[in-house]
Design an enzyme around this catalytic site. Structure first.
Site, PDB file in Angstrom:
ATOM      1  N   ARG A 257      33.432  31.707  28.179  1.00  0.00           N
ATOM      2  CA  ARG A 257      34.737  32.384  28.212  1.00  0.00           C
ATOM      3  C   ARG A 257      35.905  31.458  27.886  1.00  0.00           C
ATOM      4  NH1 ARG A 257      35.259  33.719  34.704  1.00  0.00           N
ATOM      5  NH2 ARG A 257      37.495  33.591  34.494  1.00  0.00           N
TER       6      ARG A 257
ATOM      7  N   HIS B 270      51.919  26.061  37.072  1.00  0.00           N
ATOM      8  CA  HIS B 270      53.139  26.503  37.739  1.00  0.00           C
ATOM      9  C   HIS B 270      54.143  27.034  36.739  1.00  0.00           C
ATOM     10  CE1 HIS B 270      52.574  23.917  41.541  1.00  0.00           C
ATOM     11  NE2 HIS B 270      52.307  25.180  41.783  1.00  0.00           N
TER      12      HIS B 270
ATOM     13  N   ARG C 138      41.929  34.923  44.765  1.00  0.00           N
ATOM     14  CA  ARG C 138      41.083  33.792  44.358  1.00  0.00           C
ATOM     15  C   ARG C 138      41.410  32.605  45.269  1.00  0.00           C
ATOM     16  NH1 ARG C 138      42.276  35.953  38.821  1.00  0.00           N
ATOM     17  NH2 ARG C 138      40.297  36.204  37.735  1.00  0.00           N
TER      18      ARG C 138
ATOM     19  N   GLU D  21      29.242  40.324  38.505  1.00  0.00           N
ATOM     20  CA  GLU D  21      29.661  39.516  37.359  1.00  0.00           C
ATOM     21  C   GLU D  21      28.485  38.805  36.702  1.00  0.00           C
ATOM     22  OE1 GLU D  21      32.604  36.667  38.625  1.00  0.00           O
ATOM     23  OE2 GLU D  21      31.479  36.062  40.381  1.00  0.00           O
TER      24      GLU D  21
ATOM     25  N   CYS E 238      38.107  43.874  38.627  1.00  0.00           N
ATOM     26  CA  CYS E 238      39.193  42.898  38.758  1.00  0.00           C
ATOM     27  C   CYS E 238      39.211  41.868  37.634  1.00  0.00           C
ATOM     28  CB  CYS E 238      39.120  42.202  40.113  1.00  0.00           C
ATOM     29  SG  CYS E 238      37.597  41.288  40.367  1.00  0.00           S
TER      30      CYS E 238
ATOM     31  N   ASN F  92      35.256  39.169  33.419  1.00  0.00           N
ATOM     32  CA  ASN F  92      35.438  37.880  32.720  1.00  0.00           C
ATOM     33  C   ASN F  92      34.094  37.157  32.639  1.00  0.00           C
ATOM     34  OD1 ASN F  92      38.068  38.670  33.008  1.00  0.00           O
ATOM     35  ND2 ASN F  92      38.553  37.189  34.603  1.00  0.00           N
ATOM     36  N   ASP F  93      33.420  37.100  33.780  1.00  0.00           N
ATOM     37  CA  ASP F  93      32.115  36.438  33.777  1.00  0.00           C
ATOM     38  C   ASP F  93      31.024  37.355  33.243  1.00  0.00           C
ATOM     39  OD1 ASP F  93      32.380  33.747  34.638  1.00  0.00           O
ATOM     40  OD2 ASP F  93      33.046  34.519  36.573  1.00  0.00           O
TER      41      ASP F  93
ATOM     42  N   ARG G 113      38.276  36.626  48.331  1.00  0.00           N
ATOM     43  CA  ARG G 113      37.029  36.178  47.722  1.00  0.00           C
ATOM     44  C   ARG G 113      36.702  34.799  48.273  1.00  0.00           C
ATOM     45  NH1 ARG G 113      36.323  35.820  41.350  1.00  0.00           N
ATOM     46  NH2 ARG G 113      37.486  33.873  41.636  1.00  0.00           N
TER      47      ARG G 113
HETATM   48  C1  PEP Z   1      35.717  37.696  36.704  1.00  0.00           C
HETATM   49  O1  PEP Z   1      34.780  36.917  36.520  1.00  0.00           O
HETATM   50  O2  PEP Z   1      35.917  38.703  36.006  1.00  0.00           O
HETATM   51  C2  PEP Z   1      36.684  37.453  37.788  1.00  0.00           C
HETATM   52  C3  PEP Z   1      37.580  38.354  38.105  1.00  0.00           C
HETATM   53  O3  PEP Z   1      36.653  36.276  38.446  1.00  0.00           O
HETATM   54  P1  PEP Z   1      37.104  34.859  37.819  1.00  0.00           P
HETATM   55  O4  PEP Z   1      37.931  35.159  36.602  1.00  0.00           O
HETATM   56  O5  PEP Z   1      37.857  34.202  38.917  1.00  0.00           O
HETATM   57  O6  PEP Z   1      35.806  34.190  37.510  1.00  0.00           O
HETATM   58 MG    MG Z   2      34.184  35.444  37.938  1.00  0.00          MG
END
Ligand code: PEP
Ligand code: MG
Length: 601
Positions: A481, A206, A313, A447, A518, A470-471, A350
């Site tokens: 990560r 927060h 999310r 991903e 994203c 990210n994944d 999602r």
């Molecule tokens: C990702 O994996 O790039 C993604 C946007 O989802 P999260 O970061 O929630 O795993």
């Molecule tokens: Mg992800």
């Protein structure tokens, strides 16, 4: 509380050696000024046996403290509403409710009378138990919520002791502290602090969200800095790179004073862009949407010019409730509000991405949670969680445009299985006479490498792709990560990752379906020209980053970035790629280098 420090002008030459620490920048901006070490007053929670007379008076003393705590929080709620809007006040409204929580309030009184003990000690006993449950949760998000319980506990105990809630903070200082509560940051920002750095905390806390919303430059996750910094030390806080520089030398100071001026100019210029279209010089449009995690961010959609929500999310919002089994109706109330806020833009819901580092609906531990029971794998095994969520989304789908996005897909069978559940759910809801949109588009996160490699096949069976870098990066490069030890190997602009992004975009174009991105890569401005050149349709990122993404898109030329992307795809290593990108940035993105520099030196 520590003594009020002597004010050290930022330009004064430091005598001590310069040093720096890197953490996570959670609210962009650059602050230069003296350190203000903020230590929470350690509350003396002594156990005291009560006399008969005191015992009779203790419930009233407790009630008075609760009344005073309520007054405080109502004031904080008013300030927050006024400065940030209703959505941001939700945290404090939740804290206000905690004061008269049915589990807490009577339990404290019972403890007092059963043990003939002072209310302060009873509050500590009862609330620490709740806090421990949150602190030991597997979810980072819930662990952070433990701070809210601590904050409420401190507030009640201080009022029982008739102590002051907040020590005075010097204006124009950089607050350095172990951790902060959301209430602290609201009050500090009112007192005009320049920035904030903490030992602990993560970007989803927060405090981080409030800091972003209040534009207080902040860096979190700087282990033990509070032990190394003294009151009044000269500090530079770089919320863009997530860096703290202590006792900066003359040269460093000069560099950052000019960096700060450039940042302010940029922000000023970017604000003017909010209402302008996201398009290249030659008129090629790129969608610009927001990644949304918490209600507090809803108010930022319009402020930063989001055209819709590219990634909602849902798991974060649901985990706020502290339980996975949030009812269909409860979810519907939230989802409907989000869809209405994003309208006329689209909201991409999602499906719950549980597992990995997020709470699972069971307690067994996995050796490799990121390779384990996660995302769609959990949801297909748990229809009792999936179906209510799906129904809630479908009900919200009549309020505005919506899409459904599946996390952690690795195999076509998962898509087919989900589609069949979705079709059954739709038929049942239609039979029940519930008003829904029966044609909500269904897309998948790209991903996992298997999906990018087979993108052509997937593109025939889904309505859109959303690339989750990210994944994707962690799975392609086999690098966790969230692990600091291997953070230097985690390169989102790696040629292997880019080739998979390319494959995905090509497959989407061939099938005529939209493809967005994203992951955090969208906020890396060095990557944006390549992504646009590769043909990405939409970029989605945290709202605060949207103006700078738009700004860079508006200086590029489609033909030119297509050429750049083709050349980048031929690179075999990151050094080659960096050379090309540096040259492009120097030529086309002069003056925007502030965000771009964040990965260097
Ligand atoms: C990702 O994996 O790039 C993604 C946007 O989802 P999260 O970061 O929630 O795993
Ligand atoms: Mg992800």
């Amino acid at each position: 509380m520590s003594e009020i420090p002597a004010r050290i002008p930022a330009v004064e030459l430091p005598e001590e050696e310069e040093w720096s620490a890197d953490g996570v920048g959670v609210s962009p901006g650059i602050a230069i000024g003296p350190a203000y070490l903020y230590a929470r007053i350690s509350l003396d929670i002594r156990k005291r046996e009560l006399s008969d007379e005191e015992l009779a008076a203790e419930p009233k003393r407790f009630e008075d403290a609760i009344l005073r705590a309520e007054r405080d929080l109502k004031k904080i709620i008013d300030v927050t509403r006024d400065k940030l809007g209703e959505e941001s006040a939700v945290i404090f409204e939740a804290q206000l409710l905690m004061l008269r929580d049915v589990e807490m309030y009577p339990a404290v009184l019972r403890y007092v009378s059963r043990h003939r003990i002072n209310a302060g000690y009873a509050v500590h006993k009862v609330m620490s138990k709740q806090q421990l449950i949150l602190e030991t949760s597997e979810s980072e998000y819930l662990r952070e919520r433990a701070n809210d319980v601590q904050d409420v506990q401190d507030r009640i105990i201080r009022h029982l002791r008739r102590g002051r809630i907040l020590s005075s903070i010097d204006p124009e200082t950089i607050v350095i502290t172990e951790s902060l509560t959301a209430a602290d940051i609201v009050l500090f920002s009112r007192r005009g602090i320049l920035g904030c750095a903490t030992d602990y905390g993560g970007p989803t806390s927060h405090v981080s969200i409030m800091a972003r919303a209040l534009s207080v430059p902040s860096v979190v996750g700087l282990p033990a800095v509070t032990n190394r910094i003294e009151n009044g030390n000269s500090i530079i806080l770089d919320g863009i790179r997530g860096r703290l520089i202590v006792n900066p030398g003359k040269e460093t100071l000069k560099k950052y004073i000019s960096r700060q001026a450039r940042y302010r100019r940029l922000i000023h210029e970017e604000k003017k862009l909010v209402s302008l279209p996201t398009q290249t010089l030659d008129g090629h449009r790129v969608g610009l949407e927001a990644n949304l995690e918490l209600r507090e961010e809803i108010s930022q959609l319009k402020e930063y010019g989001a055209e819709g929500i590219g990634l909602f999310r849902t798991e974060i919002l649901l985990l706020m409730e502290g339980r996975i089994s949030v009812s269909e109706d409860e979810q519907f109330v939230v989802y409907e509000k989000v869809v209405a806020a994003a309208a006329p833009g689209c909201t991409t819901f999602r499906i719950l991405d549980l597992g990995g580092d997020k709470l699972l609906p069971m307690s067994h531990r996995e050796r490799n949670p990121f390779l384990g029971w996660r995302g769609i794998r959990v949801m297909l095994d748990r229809p009792e969680i999936l179906v209510p969520q799906l129904r809630a989304i479908l009900r919200a789908s009549v309020t505005g445009t919506t899409r459904i996005l599946l996390p952690m897909i690795t195999d076509l069978k998962e898509v087919r299985q989900f589609r069949s559940i979705m079709e059954d759910t739709i038929s049942k809801m239609v039979e029940e006479g519930i008003e829904i949109n029966t044609a909500v588009p269904l897309g998948i996160m790209v991903e996992v490498p298997s999906v990018a490699l087979l993108a052509e096949q997937f593109a025939k069976e889904v309505d859109f792709f959303s690339i989750g870098t990210n994944d994707l990066t962690q799975y392609v490069l086999a690098v966790d990560r969230g692990n600091d030890l291997v953070a230097n190997i985690y390169k989102d602009l790696h040629p292997a990752v880019l080739r998979l992004i390319h494959l995905t975009i090509v497959a989407a174009k061939a099938a005529g379906i939209p493809v967005g991105l994203c992951g955090e890569l969208a906020t890396n401005l060095r990557a944006v020209p390549i992504l646009v050149g590769l043909g990405i349709d939409t970029l989605s990122a945290s709202p605060v980053y949207l103006p700078s993404i738009k700004r860079i898109i508006r200086v590029m030329n489609l033909k030119n970035v297509e050429k750049l992307a083709r050349r980048v795809l031929l690179c075999n290593d990151t050094d080659q790629m960096d050379t090309l990108l540096d040259a492009w940035m120097d030529e086309y993105a002069v003056g925007m280098s502030l965000f771009i520099e964040r990965d260097t030196d």
